[in-house]
Design a protein around this motif. Sequence first.
Motif, mmCIF file in Angstrom:
data_model
loop_
_atom_site.group_PDB
_atom_site.id
_atom_site.type_symbol
_atom_site.label_atom_id
_atom_site.label_comp_id
_atom_site.label_asym_id
_atom_site.label_seq_id
_atom_site.Cartn_x
_atom_site.Cartn_y
_atom_site.Cartn_z
ATOM 1 N N PHE A 76 7.896 29.570 17.287
ATOM 2 C CA PHE A 76 6.758 30.409 17.669
ATOM 3 C C PHE A 76 7.132 31.233 18.896
ATOM 4 N N PRO A 77 7.389 32.548 18.738
ATOM 5 C CA PRO A 77 7.692 33.391 19.900
ATOM 6 C C PRO A 77 6.460 33.541 20.787
ATOM 7 N N VAL A 78 6.634 33.334 22.084
ATOM 8 C CA VAL A 78 5.517 33.411 23.023
ATOM 9 C C VAL A 78 5.479 34.764 23.731
ATOM 10 N N TYR A 79 6.601 35.178 24.321
ATOM 11 C CA TYR A 79 6.622 36.460 25.035
ATOM 12 C C TYR A 79 8.008 37.078 24.926
ATOM 13 N N ARG A 80 8.026 38.412 24.772
ATOM 14 C CA ARG A 80 9.287 39.145 24.670
ATOM 15 C C ARG A 80 9.313 40.270 25.701
ATOM 16 N N TRP A 81 10.346 40.242 26.559
ATOM 17 C CA TRP A 81 10.595 41.339 27.489
ATOM 18 C C TRP A 81 11.524 42.343 26.807
ATOM 19 N N THR A 82 11.252 43.623 26.954
ATOM 20 C CA THR A 82 12.039 44.645 26.268
ATOM 21 C C THR A 82 12.851 45.471 27.260
ATOM 22 N N ASN A 83 14.039 45.881 26.805
ATOM 23 C CA ASN A 83 14.921 46.779 27.564
ATOM 24 C C ASN A 83 15.208 46.252 28.971
#
Length: 404
Positions: A183-190
């Motif tokens: 279960f992905p909780v949070y994704r930071w991008t770039n």
Amino acid sequence: MVTNRKFASVMACSLCCFSLCSAKEESRELTDASHVFFMSRAESIPDSQMEDNSDHYLEGYIQALIDMHYFEHHVVVIVEGDVVYLYNLPNNALISNSIISFVQDLPCVCEVKIKCDLNEEECERRRGYVMQPCISGVWFPQSTILFQPLIADPRQVKYSVAYRAGDRVIGEKAICIALGDNFPVYRWTNIFYWCGDLQIGIDAGIWAPFNFDDVSHNDKTYCELVNTDYLLGIPLDYAFDQWAFRMRLYHISSHLGDEFLVNRPEFLDLRANPSFEALEFFASYQVTRSLRFYAGPGFILHSDQSFPMDLYYVEYGAEWRFLSSRFCYQRLYGTFFLALDVQNWQVRDWDFDWTIMGGYEISKLAGIGRKIRLFASYHHGFSYEGQFFLERTHYGEFGVYWGF
């Protein structure tokens, strides 16, 4: 009374005539239904209608589709004629190729070109009718995970049911069930120097084999739950270009089944609790769209005194997908796959333990997202069922596997 009957008869005849006339008229309309179209894909617009629309209309349409399936990647679409320009594609080869394939399959798209950044003129042109939200991360991204699963790993978190044959430890005939998900909780991008994506999530899984062979039936059952393993982990994934990395801290514990103990009371005194906490670090490289290699070490941080574990293990393998196809009517992608997973544990004197799996997988998005797999596999080495972890065995399986 007679008058009423005559009136009712006249009304009935009138209604019948009206129905017949209406049916004939409707039949003539359906016969001349050349203007009626049927969309082979729910997200498609007929070519005849798309050709008459402006670039802005098609641009908004394609942008909406990409945002629906790949929102967390902030892809920008610009349409000029029959050419679609994609900006701000994620720095992840697997996901970028999936987005490109998705756009190429749309009607009236003759060519897809990739560009890095919007220039000032393009930004100004779009400002009047679309604004891209400026966010640095996404809560609960569900389209895919950054580090793809190791599908041949016997302890991969997944949903599956399989028939197992030839296992001398659990039973010559067994049904093995796995329940689990990432279960992905949070994704930071770039972020970071490579402008990749960083994601934290939760892993949880259960594995339970049921033996149907040589059951004593002391409890009047035709099968027995031999063992149940439980896993809880926190994976931290980072992906850019063709690379993906995963660092995971996890706990796994194992418990003999009550039916197994009822049928074999001698194991009450032999029962152990093979639970441990470990930290592992894996790297994966996507050589092409079809071929992937991965490898990584693991470190046992703590283990139960009843079943002490040595400190180290390594795991490595490869996955190959081939003969891919697109089912346009069902809006699905399908491909054959072949996967190999090899493990060496210090507690097993570094002996080889390997699993090979082949089958067919189906997904909604090309290469990523949730999938369902029909598979057959062969395992040679050691058992993974709790306190039988050091017992040698080999077996074959076939079944269904679904998840990422």
